[in-house]
Design a protein around this motif. Structure first.
Motif, short mmCIF file in Angstrom:
data_model
loop_
_atom_site.label_atom_id
_atom_site.label_comp_id
_atom_site.label_asym_id
_atom_site.label_seq_id
_atom_site.Cartn_x
_atom_site.Cartn_y
_atom_site.Cartn_z
N LYS A 281 5.29 14.52 29.26
CA LYS A 281 6.12 15.54 28.60
C LYS A 281 7.45 15.74 29.33
CE LYS A 281 3.48 19.22 30.90
NZ LYS A 281 2.56 20.35 30.66
N HIS A 282 7.53 15.31 30.59
CA HIS A 282 8.78 15.35 31.34
C HIS A 282 9.66 14.15 30.98
CE1 HIS A 282 11.60 15.48 34.71
NE2 HIS A 282 11.18 14.29 35.09
N LEU A 283 9.04 12.99 30.83
CA LEU A 283 9.79 11.78 30.53
C LEU A 283 10.13 11.65 29.05
CD1 LEU A 283 7.65 9.32 32.70
CD2 LEU A 283 9.91 10.25 33.29
N TYR A 284 9.22 12.09 28.19
CA TYR A 284 9.39 11.97 26.74
C TYR A 284 9.09 13.32 26.09
CZ TYR A 284 8.85 7.15 28.31
OH TYR A 284 8.98 5.97 28.99
N GLY B 164 9.24 16.93 23.80
CA GLY B 164 9.39 17.36 22.41
C GLY B 164 8.60 16.54 21.41
N ASN B 165 8.76 16.92 20.15
CA ASN B 165 8.07 16.20 19.08
C ASN B 165 8.53 14.76 18.96
OD1 ASN B 165 6.49 18.39 18.30
ND2 ASN B 165 8.05 19.17 16.88
N GLU B 166 9.81 14.53 19.27
CA GLU B 166 10.34 13.17 19.15
C GLU B 166 9.73 12.23 20.20
OE1 GLU B 166 13.25 15.57 21.68
OE2 GLU B 166 11.96 15.85 19.92
N GLY B 167 9.20 12.80 21.26
CA GLY B 167 8.60 11.98 22.31
C GLY B 167 7.11 11.81 22.18
N ARG B 168 6.54 12.36 21.11
CA ARG B 168 5.08 12.35 20.96
C ARG B 168 4.51 10.93 20.92
NH1 ARG B 168 2.88 15.94 16.24
NH2 ARG B 168 3.83 17.49 17.63
#
Length: 250
Positions: A168-171, A173-177
């Motif tokens: 969740k730090h690297l990717y 939000g929802n776009e990084g799911r």
């Protein structure tokens, strides 16, 4: 082991450093991840090998890295394979600070003194060579984007990053799911990294891991002469509070 190559603990720590604030993401679970990353690095150096859910020393010869060799010597003194979850959950006082200080000496981070609430002294760490951090990140991004099985080092780094909650730090939000999901899936590409990552998550959950079926993870050989994993006794293991340095890079 030469010092031309960064070790996995160093790479994991650089991944966790926030370039804007100089703090580390997921500091408490990161401490566990650093202990786990040492195990993977020692395995990549041929010094230890998995034996079921245990870790066995197969070559006690020093690597040349003082911090890794200290861990190797502690494992050797055990005299018998040790469960990864017990090793990672054990006390590792000052481990994060040790690696931060090393990165500072190497010129990869700079210590920035400050104060908390205007009174308590604090130290933050800013990356000074952002190209190194970008290279580490690009390896993960490439493995996630292409779907091509990564090399064992990158696979282990991905497994550890997932285990300590850096997804969740690297990717964010929802776009990084979807990227977080693929980061988790990379855990299967390195048996030792997978074993250690599961142990890190088990310690965070506050319970000892159940021994996994099979004498050794696929793709790895059990240590010569090492005993098979013992059946689980069902005794919960609480993680050691304050087992590692908490006061740095917050």
């Amino acid at each position: 082991m030469g010092r031309s190559r960064r070790t996995l603990p160093e790479e994991l720590l650089l991944l966790a450093l926030d370039p804007a604030t100089g703090t580390t993401a997921q500091p408490q679970s990161l401490d566990l991840g650093l202990a786990g990353a040492q195990l993977v690095e020692l395995a990549l150096a041929g010094r230890i090998a998995p034996d079921g859910d245990r870790i066995a020393v197969v070559v006690p010869r020093p690597t040349g890295d003082p911090t890794l060799d200290s861990a190797l010597e502690l494992l050797r003194r055990r005299g018998a394979p040790v469960r990864a979850v017990h090793w990672i959950g054990g006390p590792r006082l000052g481990l994060r600070q040790t690696y931060l200080s090393h990165l500072e000496r190497c010129g990869m981070v700079a210590a920035v003194p400050g104060q908390m609430c205007g009174v308590l002294p604090t130290t933050r760490y800013q990356a000074t060579d952002t190209a190194i951090s970008r290279e580490i990140r690009s390896r993960l991004d490439s493995a996630i984007r292409t779907g091509v099985p990564p090399d064992p080092r990158t696979a282990a780094l991905a497994a550890l990053a997932h285990a300590v909650g850096l997804g969740k730090h690297l990717y964010p939000g929802n776009e990084g799911r979807s990227s977080r999901s693929r980061l988790r899936d990379l855990i299967r590409h390195d048996p030792m990294g997978g074993l250690v990552a599961h142990a890190v998550m088990d310690v965070q959950n506050g319970a000892a891991a159940q021994p996994r079926r099979g004498s050794a993870p696929a793709g790895r050989q059990a240590a010569p002469g090492a005993r098979a994993a013992e059946p689980a006794r069902g005794v919960p293991m609480q993680p050691h509070r304050g087992s590692m340095a908490r006061a740095v890079a917050h």
